[in-house]
Design a protein around this motif. Structure first.
Motif, PDB file in Angstrom:
ATOM      1  N   VAL B 106      33.152  44.941 124.964  1.00 57.57           N
ATOM      2  CA  VAL B 106      34.071  45.868 124.230  1.00 57.57           C
ATOM      3  C   VAL B 106      34.276  45.062 122.746  1.00 57.57           C
ATOM      4  O   VAL B 106      34.332  45.542 121.617  1.00 57.57           O
ATOM      5  CB  VAL B 106      35.560  46.017 124.817  1.00 57.57           C
ATOM      6  N   TRP B 108      32.385  42.771 121.580  1.00 61.86           N
ATOM      7  CA  TRP B 108      31.236  42.630 120.619  1.00 61.86           C
ATOM      8  C   TRP B 108      30.868  43.707 120.105  1.00 61.86           C
ATOM      9  O   TRP B 108      30.759  44.137 118.698  1.00 61.86           O
ATOM     10  CB  TRP B 108      29.795  42.395 121.897  1.00 61.86           C
ATOM     11  N   GLY B 109      31.235  45.093 120.729  1.00 64.58           N
ATOM     12  CA  GLY B 109      30.945  46.234 120.021  1.00 64.58           C
ATOM     13  C   GLY B 109      32.041  46.660 118.979  1.00 64.58           C
ATOM     14  O   GLY B 109      31.644  47.442 117.932  1.00 64.58           O
ATOM     15  N   LEU B 110      33.134  46.119 118.840  1.00 67.01           N
ATOM     16  CA  LEU B 110      34.275  46.341 117.930  1.00 67.01           C
ATOM     17  C   LEU B 110      33.719  45.915 116.573  1.00 67.01           C
ATOM     18  O   LEU B 110      34.171  46.568 115.666  1.00 67.01           O
ATOM     19  CB  LEU B 110      35.615  45.805 118.202  1.00 67.01           C
TER      20      LEU B 110
END
Lengths: 124, 164
Positions: B106, B108-110
């Protein structure tokens, strides 16, 4: 190049090039082998300084608001500690070694990342 | 050379080689595009405009390392600056691994940053520097929490280990 760098650390120090645990272990009081960890991180930072001088475009801008950046950093710190690794430790080294833990961890964080990007996309 | 026989000169040599590995690793991240958060987000954007190019970077690194790992361990020679190889041995998949990997994903994706690229970007980007600072706080929080929980049931077996 990433693979070769990780291999060099294995040959010389017998360690896995997992960034999160190289950094994370420095926060523990019972870590005795601090020297090579500091040196490795120093190398990463030096690459960043040099990269910024030679090819500034290689370091992309972070466009999210600082609250999002801070939250993301916190989640990455918590997640890599609890899950024992990040893209380098589980992704590169773990998958190469066919570690069952990494074979599970990598699809898990890729999926969580993809879902996050998908949800964040709805707010853009 | 074993750690016991490692004199002052050998010790500084060991630090130099660790720094070279770090610098090479960082250069690899820079060249491959891992330090461009927009590309990382593009790689994770499988439902939108998916940019698979970073998958080739990852496969390349895995290919090289998979070969090197087997070759190095098959030689049955100690690492240059230590008495033995210290690689993760755990094979069990537990809840901590899954929860941790999901939380990391999460984060990393943000923003599109993971620990290595964030550290490489930190000298030139205040956002990356903030990210690294918060990451250290996150790691520290987990350490404190694990210590507190150590006396309790099943967390105690796993909390001390950060293995890869």
């Amino acid at each position: 190049m990433i693979g070769a760098a990780s291999a060099l650390l294995l040959v010389t120090h017998g360690r896995i090039a997992g960034i999160s645990s190289i950094v994370g272990s420095l926060l523990k009081s019972d870590t005795h082998d601090r020297g090579w960890r500091h040196a490795f991180i120093g190398g990463l930072v030096a690459a960043g300084v040099l990269g910024n001088m030679l090819a500034p475009a290689a370091i992309g801008a972070v466009t999210q608001p600082i609250v999002v950046v801070a939250t993301a950093g916190l989640l990455v710190g918590i997640g890599t500690s609890v899950g024992s690794g990040c893209t380098s430790g589980h992704g590169v080294c773990g998958l190469s070694r066919l570690s069952p833990r990494s074979l599970v961890a990598v699809p898990t964080f890729m999926l969580a990342g993809a879902i996050t990007v998908w949800i964040a996309g709805a707010f853009r | 050379m074993s750690r016991d026989a490692c004199g002052r000169r050998c010790r500084s040599m060991s630090l130099v080689l660790a720094a070279i590995s770090g610098a090479l690793f960082g250069a690899g991240l820079l060249i491959s595009g891992m330090t461009q958060p927009a590309r990382v987000i593009g790689f994770l954007d499988i439902t939108g405009r998916w940019d698979p190019s970073l998958a080739f970077v990852m496969s390349g690194a895995i290919g090289v390392y998979a070969f090197a790992y087997r070759a190095v361990l098959a030689r049955r020679v100690d690492p240059w600056f230590d008495n033995a190889f210290d690689v993760p041995k755990r094979r069990d998949v537990d809840r901590r691994l899954l929860v941790g990997a999901a939380i990391f994903g999460v984060g990393w994706g943000l923003v599109g940053l993971c620990p290595g690229p964030a550290i490489v970007s930190s000298p030139s980007s205040t956002s990356a520097l903030l990210f690294v600072a918060m990451m250290l706080i996150g790691m520290f929080v987990v350490r404190i929490a694990s210590m507190r929980l150590r006396s309790r049931s099943h967390w105690s077996q796993n909390s001390a280990e950060v293995d890869s």
